[in-house]
Design an enzyme around this catalytic site. Structure first.
Site, PDB file in Angstrom:
ATOM      1  N   GLY A   1      12.568  -6.344  17.111  1.00 20.95           N
ATOM      2  CA  GLY A   1      12.702  -5.932  15.705  1.00 20.95           C
ATOM      3  C   GLY A   1      13.324  -4.552  15.632  1.00 20.95           C
TER       4      GLY A   1
ATOM      5  N   VAL B   1      11.236   0.474  11.277  1.00 23.61           N
ATOM      6  CA  VAL B   1      10.187   0.966  12.165  1.00 23.61           C
ATOM      7  C   VAL B   1      10.645   0.911  13.620  1.00 23.61           C
ATOM      8  CG1 VAL B   1       7.864   0.478  13.053  1.00 23.61           C
ATOM      9  CG2 VAL B   1       8.302   0.462  10.609  1.00 23.61           C
TER      10      VAL B   1
ATOM     11  N   VAL C   1       8.433  -6.841  13.915  1.00 22.70           N
ATOM     12  CA  VAL C   1       9.198  -7.750  13.059  1.00 22.70           C
ATOM     13  C   VAL C   1       8.617  -7.741  11.644  1.00 22.70           C
ATOM     14  CG1 VAL C   1       9.787  -9.244  15.011  1.00 22.70           C
ATOM     15  CG2 VAL C   1       7.754  -9.746  13.655  1.00 22.70           C
TER      16      VAL C   1
ATOM     17  N   SER D   1       4.057  -4.056  13.934  1.00 24.47           N
ATOM     18  CA  SER D   1       4.106  -4.510  12.530  1.00 24.47           C
ATOM     19  C   SER D   1       2.721  -4.357  11.912  1.00 24.47           C
ATOM     20  CB  SER D   1       4.438  -5.996  12.435  1.00 24.47           C
ATOM     21  OG  SER D   1       5.553  -6.343  13.168  1.00 24.47           O
TER      22      SER D   1
ATOM     23  N   PHE E   1       2.513   4.705  11.044  1.00 23.87           N
ATOM     24  CA  PHE E   1       2.207   5.383   9.783  1.00 23.87           C
ATOM     25  C   PHE E   1       3.378   6.179   9.230  1.00 23.87           C
ATOM     26  CE2 PHE E   1      -1.902   4.779  11.915  1.00 23.87           C
ATOM     27  CZ  PHE E   1      -2.613   4.152  10.903  1.00 23.87           C
TER      28      PHE E   1
ATOM     29  N   ASN F   1      -2.795   2.398   3.735  1.00 20.13           N
ATOM     30  CA  ASN F   1      -1.804   2.153   2.685  1.00 20.13           C
ATOM     31  C   ASN F   1      -2.471   1.895   1.331  1.00 20.13           C
ATOM     32  OD1 ASN F   1       0.425   2.651   4.171  1.00 20.13           O
ATOM     33  ND2 ASN F   1       1.131   0.538   4.338  1.00 20.13           N
TER      34      ASN F   1
ATOM     35  N   CYS G   1       6.035  -1.777   1.649  1.00 23.19           N
ATOM     36  CA  CYS G   1       4.706  -2.004   2.221  1.00 23.19           C
ATOM     37  C   CYS G   1       3.502  -1.906   1.292  1.00 23.19           C
ATOM     38  CB  CYS G   1       4.507  -1.076   3.399  1.00 23.19           C
ATOM     39  SG  CYS G   1       5.631  -1.522   4.742  1.00 23.19           S
TER      40      CYS G   1
ATOM     41  N   LYS H   1       2.788  -5.173  -0.620  1.00 20.62           N
ATOM     42  CA  LYS H   1       2.584  -6.256   0.360  1.00 20.62           C
ATOM     43  C   LYS H   1       1.246  -6.095   1.083  1.00 20.62           C
ATOM     44  CE  LYS H   1       4.938  -5.589   4.421  1.00 20.62           C
ATOM     45  NZ  LYS H   1       4.002  -5.435   5.526  1.00 20.62           N
TER      46      LYS H   1
HETATM   47  N1  NAI Z   1       9.344   0.291   6.644  1.00 16.79           N
HETATM   48  C1  NAI Z   1       8.366   1.134   6.897  1.00 16.79           C
HETATM   49  O1  NAI Z   1       8.433   2.299   6.543  1.00 16.79           O
HETATM   50  C2  NAI Z   1       7.141   0.704   7.632  1.00 16.79           C
HETATM   51  C3  NAI Z   1       6.941  -0.625   7.988  1.00 16.79           C
HETATM   52  N2  NAI Z   1       5.817  -1.002   8.691  1.00 16.79           N
HETATM   53  C4  NAI Z   1       5.631  -2.386   9.113  1.00 16.79           C
HETATM   54  O2  NAI Z   1       6.509  -2.636  10.223  1.00 16.79           O
HETATM   55  C5  NAI Z   1       6.988  -3.981  10.195  1.00 16.79           C
HETATM   56  C6  NAI Z   1       8.504  -3.985  10.216  1.00 16.79           C
HETATM   57  O3  NAI Z   1       8.967  -3.328   9.053  1.00 16.79           O
HETATM   58  P1  NAI Z   1      10.479  -2.857   8.907  1.00 16.79           P
HETATM   59  O4  NAI Z   1      10.937  -2.212  10.171  1.00 16.79           O
HETATM   60  O5  NAI Z   1      10.544  -2.108   7.642  1.00 16.79           O
HETATM   61  O6  NAI Z   1      11.208  -4.276   8.753  1.00 16.79           O
HETATM   62  P2  NAI Z   1      12.758  -4.600   8.890  1.00 16.79           P
HETATM   63  O7  NAI Z   1      13.029  -5.783   8.063  1.00 16.79           O
HETATM   64  O8  NAI Z   1      13.564  -3.361   8.647  1.00 16.79           O
HETATM   65  O9  NAI Z   1      12.936  -4.982  10.450  1.00 16.79           O
HETATM   66  C7  NAI Z   1      12.389  -6.113  11.048  1.00 16.79           C
HETATM   67  C8  NAI Z   1      13.433  -6.691  11.998  1.00 16.79           C
HETATM   68  O10 NAI Z   1      12.820  -7.724  12.769  1.00 16.79           O
HETATM   69  C9  NAI Z   1      13.825  -8.694  13.078  1.00 16.79           C
HETATM   70  N3  NAI Z   1      13.190  -9.939  13.506  1.00 16.79           N
HETATM   71  C10 NAI Z   1      12.437 -10.789  12.758  1.00 16.79           C
HETATM   72  N4  NAI Z   1      11.984 -11.795  13.532  1.00 16.79           N
HETATM   73  C11 NAI Z   1      12.468 -11.577  14.787  1.00 16.79           C
HETATM   74  C12 NAI Z   1      12.330 -12.263  16.032  1.00 16.79           C
HETATM   75  N5  NAI Z   1      11.585 -13.367  16.127  1.00 16.79           N
HETATM   76  N6  NAI Z   1      12.974 -11.777  17.123  1.00 16.79           N
HETATM   77  C13 NAI Z   1      13.727 -10.643  17.023  1.00 16.79           C
HETATM   78  N7  NAI Z   1      13.877  -9.941  15.879  1.00 16.79           N
HETATM   79  C14 NAI Z   1      13.246 -10.396  14.775  1.00 16.79           C
HETATM   80  C15 NAI Z   1      14.613  -8.804  11.773  1.00 16.79           C
HETATM   81  O11 NAI Z   1      15.897  -9.348  11.984  1.00 16.79           O
HETATM   82  C16 NAI Z   1      14.641  -7.335  11.310  1.00 16.79           C
HETATM   83  O12 NAI Z   1      15.825  -6.672  11.732  1.00 16.79           O
HETATM   84  C17 NAI Z   1       6.362  -4.619   8.952  1.00 16.79           C
HETATM   85  O13 NAI Z   1       5.187  -5.273   9.348  1.00 16.79           O
HETATM   86  C18 NAI Z   1       6.006  -3.441   8.089  1.00 16.79           C
HETATM   87  O14 NAI Z   1       4.893  -3.722   7.265  1.00 16.79           O
HETATM   88  C19 NAI Z   1       4.893  -0.081   9.078  1.00 16.79           C
HETATM   89  C20 NAI Z   1       5.048   1.247   8.785  1.00 16.79           C
HETATM   90  C21 NAI Z   1       6.186   1.754   8.039  1.00 16.79           C
HETATM   91  O1  UGA Z   2       3.386   1.164   5.913  1.00 19.68           O
HETATM   92  C1  UGA Z   2       4.362   1.692   5.443  1.00 19.68           C
HETATM   93  O2  UGA Z   2       5.417   1.101   5.174  1.00 19.68           O
HETATM   94  C2  UGA Z   2       4.373   3.143   5.072  1.00 19.68           C
HETATM   95  O3  UGA Z   2       4.176   3.187   3.629  1.00 19.68           O
HETATM   96  C3  UGA Z   2       4.234   4.497   3.066  1.00 19.68           C
HETATM   97  O4  UGA Z   2       5.510   5.088   3.323  1.00 19.68           O
HETATM   98  P1  UGA Z   2       6.799   4.760   2.425  1.00 19.68           P
HETATM   99  O5  UGA Z   2       6.554   3.536   1.619  1.00 19.68           O
HETATM  100  O6  UGA Z   2       7.960   4.794   3.339  1.00 19.68           O
HETATM  101  O7  UGA Z   2       6.951   6.024   1.451  1.00 19.68           O
HETATM  102  P2  UGA Z   2       5.904   6.902   0.594  1.00 19.68           P
HETATM  103  O8  UGA Z   2       6.291   8.307   0.715  1.00 19.68           O
HETATM  104  O9  UGA Z   2       4.513   6.557   0.899  1.00 19.68           O
HETATM  105  O10 UGA Z   2       6.229   6.448  -0.900  1.00 19.68           O
HETATM  106  C4  UGA Z   2       5.903   5.157  -1.369  1.00 19.68           C
HETATM  107  C5  UGA Z   2       6.161   5.091  -2.868  1.00 19.68           C
HETATM  108  O11 UGA Z   2       5.213   5.865  -3.594  1.00 19.68           O
HETATM  109  C6  UGA Z   2       5.875   6.755  -4.479  1.00 19.68           C
HETATM  110  N1  UGA Z   2       5.064   7.978  -4.618  1.00 19.68           N
HETATM  111  C7  UGA Z   2       4.664   8.665  -3.517  1.00 19.68           C
HETATM  112  C8  UGA Z   2       3.888   9.781  -3.642  1.00 19.68           C
HETATM  113  C9  UGA Z   2       3.486  10.233  -4.924  1.00 19.68           C
HETATM  114  O12 UGA Z   2       2.768  11.242  -5.106  1.00 19.68           O
HETATM  115  N2  UGA Z   2       3.901   9.520  -6.000  1.00 19.68           N
HETATM  116  C10 UGA Z   2       4.675   8.391  -5.877  1.00 19.68           C
HETATM  117  O13 UGA Z   2       5.026   7.765  -6.905  1.00 19.68           O
HETATM  118  C11 UGA Z   2       7.224   6.995  -3.818  1.00 19.68           C
HETATM  119  O14 UGA Z   2       8.174   7.453  -4.734  1.00 19.68           O
HETATM  120  C12 UGA Z   2       7.527   5.612  -3.284  1.00 19.68           C
HETATM  121  O15 UGA Z   2       8.074   4.793  -4.284  1.00 19.68           O
HETATM  122  C13 UGA Z   2       3.179   5.383   3.725  1.00 19.68           C
HETATM  123  O16 UGA Z   2       3.297   6.713   3.207  1.00 19.68           O
HETATM  124  C14 UGA Z   2       3.339   5.398   5.247  1.00 19.68           C
HETATM  125  O17 UGA Z   2       2.277   6.150   5.832  1.00 19.68           O
HETATM  126  C15 UGA Z   2       3.298   3.958   5.758  1.00 19.68           C
HETATM  127  O18 UGA Z   2       3.516   3.942   7.163  1.00 19.68           O
END
Ligand code: NAI
Ligand code: UGA
Length: 480
Positions: free
Chosen positions: A8, A12, A86, A127, A158, A220, A272, A275
């Site tokens: 993935g 992240v 993923v 994930s 995080f 979250n 996130c 979800k």
């Molecule tokens: N986006 C964020 O800021 C954060 C996300 N997370 C968690 O991390 C996980 C991933 O999130 P993102 O990176 O945002 O998703 P993303 O959609 O950006 O990346 C996931 C990638 O996994 C790939 N993938 C899916 N199935 C696959 C497989 N079987 N083999 C190889 N590649 C595969 C997809 O093509 C995609 O590029 C989620 O569970 C999310 O909840 C956790 C913390 C922060």
């Molecule tokens: O699991 C995840 O995906 C991540 O989700 C959030 O990170 P992210 O969604 O990237 O960004 P945030 O800074 O948390 O903002 C989320 C949303 O809340 C809004 N927000 C944030 C802070 C605030 O005071 N008010 C507010 O409306 C932001 O504008 C944004 O739309 C968490 O902050 C991360 O710790 C976590 O890893």
């Protein structure tokens, strides 16, 4: 040399592995993905995601001990530690649709690991997953294990988008959950040693598997709950003449509450929060805890209320209709410093305005026209699948025009809405914008970034979230 493979290459997987490679020159890190276009972009000068500081980290390690590859099976079979990062989207059909996590991508990754592995592996859940996922993964991996020992660890991430590199360099904590067996503890130690290259030991927390999995959902949910709490207060502020910034400041000074994450807004977005709360709600329901589920549901309800309240304010202020009117939308990403639009409040606000037949002129410094058109024609929850599996947008929305400049967006507009807090919006020449807009000219600030008083002096009618209302808005019908 220890070999790490991450399945993935998304928001992240990409940044976390790039930072591990940078901080651990003795470890070889491969990031693999089924999306060939994403891997090609990681190997180019135009990385697939915009994240401050990321380019520099990738440039310093790529080709040395950091590799991006579409040869998924090869790198998985060679690795000692496999991170799985993923997508874990919300299910759109079947049992638990609209709430439960869809573990299709996770399951196929686990089956592939089981198929290609030839030696013992540590498999790390990166994930965000429902509690007890490790148990299911273990079953898939060991079903046909050929005598291979798999240790599953939970190591949730995080980082927040827009600050990912700084968050990874200086994490508040790294959480590692594992089995309470000698082998489980050995695996925890192996992963701990990776992070110990740059994270102080007292910031690396080790727990059992279920605590680690649940802590991520809990963190979250708590963060989102703070935003819904302050946003709920913002509605009351508007009704009473209190100012939500002053209230948040006064409340946040209490050391037990703290000042962060109390900015009232048009609503939280991002891939996130919603979800993961849905996921938590589903787990509570499955465990016979409807009261707990209902408690968390309210966080999402208030977020939806905040977005529709914002749309209602716009429509009611502009003589109860925006039909045929040009509305400039400044900012489409779910927060500043990212091009990510997943679950951005801008989608709901734009759809609400389009529902009243408005013409939208949208500008965001990091989001493409194609992405915006796609987002506005996509169904709920379709956004969190790998890009190549997302439904193609059958047609763009004709009432939407995407432009590359805030001044262009606002030219001839009846109103402008700020939906993302990009720094460049704070220093716009609002006098020039006012002169080029229809009158009366309205500003709806969904992020409270403009100086409302200065804008009123120019002549704008200004709505800021949770602030004492403009006399004009006070006279308009109450909003639901
Ligand atoms: N986006 C964020 O800021 C954060 C996300 N997370 C968690 O991390 C996980 C991933 O999130 P993102 O990176 O945002 O998703 P993303 O959609 O950006 O990346 C996931 C990638 O996994 C790939 N993938 C899916 N199935 C696959 C497989 N079987 N083999 C190889 N590649 C595969 C997809 O093509 C995609 O590029 C989620 O569970 C999310 O909840 C956790 C913390 C922060
Ligand atoms: O699991 C995840 O995906 C991540 O989700 C959030 O990170 P992210 O969604 O990237 O960004 P945030 O800074 O948390 O903002 C989320 C949303 O809340 C809004 N927000 C944030 C802070 C605030 O005071 N008010 C507010 O409306 C932001 O504008 C944004 O739309 C968490 O902050 C991360 O710790 C976590 O890893």
């Amino acid at each position: 040399m220890v070999k790490i493979c991450c399945i993935g290459a998304g928001y992240v997987g990409g940044p976390t592995m790039a930072v591990i490679a940078l901080k651990c020159p003795s470890i070889e890190v491969s990031v693999v993905d089924i999306s060939v276009s994403r891997i090609t972009a990681w190997n180019s000068d135009q990385l697939p995601i915009y994240e401050p500081g990321l380019d520099d980290v990738v440039k310093r390690c790529r080709g040395k001990n950091l590799f991006f590859s579409a040869e998924v099976e090869k790198h998985v079979s060679e690795a000692d530690i496999i991170f799985v990062s993923v997508n874990t989207p919300t299910k759109t059909r079947g049992l638990g649709a609209g709430k439960a996590a869809d573990l299709t991508y996770w399951e196929s990754a686990a089956r592939m690991i089981a198929d290609v592995s030839k030696n013992d592996k540590i498999v790390v859940e990166k994930s965000t997953v429902p509690v007890k996922t490790a148990e299911a993964i273990e079953k898939i991996l060991t079903h046909n294990s050929k005598g291979i020992n798999y240790q599953i660890l939970s190591n949730p991430e995080f980082l927040a988008e827009g600050t990912a590199i700084q968050d990874l360099f200086h994490p508040d904590r790294v959480l590692i959950g594992g089995r309470d067996t000698p082998q489980g503890q050995k695996a925890i130690q192996a992963l701990k040693e990776v992070y110990a290259h740059w994270v102080p030991e007292d910031r690396i927390i080790c727990t059992n598997l279920w605590s680690a999995e649940l802590s991520k959902l809990a963190a979250n949910a708590f963060l989102a709950q703070r935003i819904s709490s302050v946003n709920a207060m913002s509605a009351l502020c508007e009704a009473t003449g209190a100012d939500v910034t002053q209230v948040a400041n006064a409340v946040g000074k209490d050391a037990r509450i703290g000042p962060k994450f109390l900015n009232a807004s048009v609503g939280f977005g991002g891939s996130c929060f919603q979800k993961d709360i849905f996921n938590l709600i589903y787990i509570c329901e499955c465990n016979g805890l409807p009261e707990v589920a209902n408690y968390w549901k309210q966080v999402i309800k208030v977020n939806d209320y905040q977005k529709s309240r914002f749309v209602n304010r716009i429509v009611s202020s502009m003589f109860n209709t925006v039909s045929g009117k040009k509305i400039a939308i400044l900012g489409f990403a779910f927060k500043k410093d990212t091009g990510d639009t997943r679950e951005t409040p801008a989608i709901d606000v734009c759809k609400g305005l389009l529902g009243d037949n408005a013409h939208l002129s949208i500008y965001d410094p990091q989001v493409t026209q194609e992405q915006i058109q796609k987002d506005l024609s996509m169904e709920k929850f379709d956004w969190d699948h790998p890009t190549h599996l997302q439904p193609m947008s059958p047609y763009g929305t004709k009432q939407v025009n995407v432009v590359w400049d805030a001044y262009e967006a606002t030219k001839g507009a009846h109103g402008l809405c700020i939906l993302t807090e990009w720094d460049e919006f704070k220093t716009l020449d609002f006098k020039m914008i006012y002169d080029n807009m229809q009158k009366p000219a309205f500003v709806f600030d969904g992020r409270n970034i403009v100086d409302a008083e200065k804008l009123r002096e120019i002549g704008f009618i200004v709505y800021s979230i949770g602030k004492p209302l403009d006399a004009w808005l006070n006279d308009m019908p109450a909003v639901a």
